[in-house]
Enzyme design. Structure first.
Site, PDB file in Angstrom:
ATOM      1  N   TRP A 252      50.447  32.732  67.902  1.00 59.18           N
ATOM      2  CA  TRP A 252      50.658  31.950  66.678  1.00 59.18           C
ATOM      3  C   TRP A 252      51.530  32.788  65.731  1.00 59.18           C
ATOM      4  O   TRP A 252      51.302  33.994  65.565  1.00 59.18           O
ATOM      5  CB  TRP A 252      49.341  31.607  65.962  1.00 59.18           C
TER       6      TRP A 252
ATOM      7  N   GLU B 295      50.504  28.078  69.762  1.00 63.60           N
ATOM      8  CA  GLU B 295      49.726  27.338  68.751  1.00 63.60           C
ATOM      9  C   GLU B 295      50.597  26.737  67.653  1.00 63.60           C
ATOM     10  O   GLU B 295      51.121  27.446  66.795  1.00 63.60           O
ATOM     11  CB  GLU B 295      48.693  28.287  68.122  1.00 63.60           C
TER      12      GLU B 295
ATOM     13  N   LYS C 250      51.523  24.276  64.270  1.00 58.09           N
ATOM     14  CA  LYS C 250      50.976  24.031  62.936  1.00 58.09           C
ATOM     15  C   LYS C 250      51.995  23.182  62.195  1.00 58.09           C
ATOM     16  O   LYS C 250      53.194  23.314  62.433  1.00 58.09           O
ATOM     17  CB  LYS C 250      50.793  25.395  62.277  1.00 58.09           C
TER      18      LYS C 250
ATOM     19  N   ASP D 103      44.639  23.543  67.002  1.00 53.86           N
ATOM     20  CA  ASP D 103      43.776  24.037  65.925  1.00 53.86           C
ATOM     21  C   ASP D 103      43.408  22.848  65.035  1.00 53.86           C
ATOM     22  O   ASP D 103      44.290  22.126  64.550  1.00 53.86           O
ATOM     23  CB  ASP D 103      44.523  25.126  65.128  1.00 53.86           C
TER      24      ASP D 103
ATOM     25  N   HIS E  49      45.253  22.290  61.680  1.00 59.31           N
ATOM     26  CA  HIS E  49      46.709  22.407  61.614  1.00 59.31           C
ATOM     27  C   HIS E  49      47.481  21.110  61.479  1.00 59.31           C
ATOM     28  O   HIS E  49      48.696  21.088  61.590  1.00 59.31           O
ATOM     29  CB  HIS E  49      47.221  23.161  62.844  1.00 59.31           C
TER      30      HIS E  49
ATOM     31  N   HIS F 178      41.305  25.764  68.868  1.00 62.49           N
ATOM     32  CA  HIS F 178      40.828  26.567  67.749  1.00 62.49           C
ATOM     33  C   HIS F 178      40.009  25.619  66.899  1.00 62.49           C
ATOM     34  O   HIS F 178      40.550  24.851  66.100  1.00 62.49           O
ATOM     35  CB  HIS F 178      41.988  27.138  66.932  1.00 62.49           C
TER      36      HIS F 178
ATOM     37  N   ASP G 166      44.294  23.503  55.377  1.00 66.20           N
ATOM     38  CA  ASP G 166      43.859  24.316  56.523  1.00 66.20           C
ATOM     39  C   ASP G 166      43.064  25.514  56.004  1.00 66.20           C
ATOM     40  O   ASP G 166      43.471  26.657  56.112  1.00 66.20           O
ATOM     41  CB  ASP G 166      45.114  24.764  57.289  1.00 66.20           C
TER      42      ASP G 166
ATOM     43  N   ASP H 115      40.122  26.766  56.805  1.00 62.78           N
ATOM     44  CA  ASP H 115      39.306  27.566  57.725  1.00 62.78           C
ATOM     45  C   ASP H 115      37.872  27.760  57.247  1.00 62.78           C
ATOM     46  O   ASP H 115      37.357  28.871  57.225  1.00 62.78           O
ATOM     47  CB  ASP H 115      39.991  28.914  58.021  1.00 62.78           C
TER      48      ASP H 115
ATOM     49  N   ASP I  40      38.010  29.262  65.076  1.00 59.29           N
ATOM     50  CA  ASP I  40      38.979  29.899  64.176  1.00 59.29           C
ATOM     51  C   ASP I  40      38.672  29.507  62.733  1.00 59.29           C
ATOM     52  O   ASP I  40      39.109  28.452  62.268  1.00 59.29           O
ATOM     53  CB  ASP I  40      40.411  29.496  64.559  1.00 59.29           C
TER      54      ASP I  40
END
Ligand code: RNT
Ligand code: ZN
Length: 432
Positions: free
Chosen positions: A188, A229, A231, A262, A265, A289, A297, A299, A329
């Site tokens: 990523w 990955e 995004k 993810d 993302h 993820h 995003d 997390d 993640d």
């Protein structure tokens, strides 16, 4: 709290109830115990890493909060992970970022890392019988400070990051070899622009070229698998991300790589669950993820919500458990970090179990004759089946705390271990 006797009793009643819908609970548990979750090391120290040149978190990644007790050394991080693993049912994996290497107090730049810098991690994983995954760290570094790495206009900077990623694949292969379990190395990069670019094409052309250089050397797929990955946007890259979804989907399909989906993302209401069966028509395997974005995003710690259940359901109902590798993640520095790992991982497992207990055959039978009334009725009734009794039994049978009992153990660990770290920090601060 339930006595072991009551747990067994509730379990056997639950088993009967599920059997009535054609669901074999024992079979579900047998499948569940074979699904590893890859725990992301970076929850343990707010994505800090162990390099010795004092970088700050970059690439648009933000960890907020300053809950006491974060891991300051590899030994502390491993101790926290051991505590975490001991409170989660089943055997899982560790997902390590390159800047968590052990550099013996020296400055080892990213284009210099070798498997030797990870030998303690590998030995630790072997001792614990767990597999490992790996990631190049293309952020939190002076050569990533202007927001570009593999797609940088400057050839020397590109070269630096290409070398880093090449070395990371070698480390991935060394991990796979030592542990006799395939390592997935996930690339990523943060590359993107805050405001409207004049040239969206050139960075992407450079990125494709850099990736081809990174993946040039074949590595046996039993040792290391490469994943990329995408995004759509990030902090500081709101208007443009070079490695977008279409970019990497095309790259993964044409170069036979894994694609990492993810959950944070995409656009705020766009989930990844529906992407799974789409991309698996054209890709043999993917990596997830699993994360939770709140408005962006962000997390957040993964909770047992509809998004998570939809993801697990798509993996399980379609029999994709061998083709979808599940990693977590997220990073929350505002709560106990060990608890954050445990909450998210237990939720991932609960979502998988819930999906494994779905009477999929019945739902599909209704669907195939156009009886959408029955499909919807069943989908809703499933929600109040005695799922909790099966989960409790699973935890009990794996020798980990049932229900909220794990929390007392984490509180004890906080009192005896984590809070002492904070005191040590205070001492250091006072003496300065
Ligand atoms: C960033 C990506 C990436 C990172 C980790 C630390 O948006 O999700 O996977 O979170 O590599
Ligand atoms: Zn991610």
């Amino acid at each position: 709290m339930s006595s072991p006797n009551n747990i067994e009793k509730s379990f056997s009643l639950a088993k009967e109830r599920y059997a009535g819908l054609g669901v074999d609970v024992n079979r579900a548990l047998k499948i569940l115990e074979k699904i590893p979750i890859s725990l992301h090391c970076w929850q343990g120290d707010d994505v800090g890493g162990f390099e010795n040149f004092g970088g700050t978190l970059g690439g648009g990644l933000v960890a907020t909060g300053n809950y006491p007790g974060k891991a300051r050394t590899p030994d502390e991080l491993r101790a926290d992970l051991e505590k975490t693993f001991s409170l989660i049912p089943g055997k899982h994996r560790l997902n390590l970022h390159a800047f968590y290497g052990e550099f013996g107090g020296r400055k080892v730049d990213r284009d210099q890392i070798t498997p030797a810098h990870f030998k303690n991690w590998i030995a630790w994983a072997k001792q614990n019988g767990i597999g490992m995954d790996f990631n190049p760290t293309c952020f939190s570094h002076p050569k990533a400070a202007d927001g570009f790495t593999l797609s940088h206009a400057d050839k020397n900077i590109r070269r630096f990051w290409i070398e880093h990623c090449i070395r990371c694949r070698e480390i991935g292969a060394a991990i796979g070899q030592a542990l006799e379990k395939t390592c997935i190395t996930n690339v990523w990069i943060p590359d993107g622009m805050k405001d409207t670019p004049a040239d969206r094409n050139a960075p992407r052309a450079r990125l494709a070229e850099s990736l081809d250089m990174i993946f040039k050397k074949p590595i046996p797929s039993n040792l290391n698998l490469d994943s990329v990955e995408p995004k759509l946007f990030g902090i500081g890259s709101e208007s443009y991300v070079a490695g977008s979804h279409e970019f990497y989907l095309g790259y993964a399909v044409s170069r036979k790589k894994l694609l990492t989906l993810d959950a944070g993302h995409y656009h705020p209401t766009e989930g990844i669950a529906d992407k799974i069966s789409s991309v698996l028509q054209f890709l043999p395997e993917i990596l997830l993820h699993v994360s939770r974005g709140v408005r962006w995003d962000s997390d957040h710690v993964v909770i047992l919500n509809d998004d998570l259940q939809a993801i697990a359901r798509e993996i399980v109902a379609n029999g994709f458990t061998d083709r979808v590798h599940i990693g977590l993640d997220y990073f929350d520095a505002s709560i106990n970090r060990v608890a954050a790992w445990i909450i998210g991982t237990r939720n991932m497992l609960r979502a998988l179990l819930f999906a494994l207990l779905e009477p999929t055959a019945k739902l599909r039978a209704a669907e195939s004759v156009g009886d959408y009334t029955t499909r919807l009725a069943l989908q809703e009734e499933i929600k109040s089946l005695p799922f909790g009794a099966v989960w409790d039994f699973y935890c009990e049978s794996k020798g980990v705390p049932v229900g909220e009992a794990w929390l007392a153990e984490v509180k004890r660990y906080e009192k005896n271990v984590l809070s002492k770290r904070q005191q040590a920090n205070n001492l250091i601060r006072k003496s300065n």
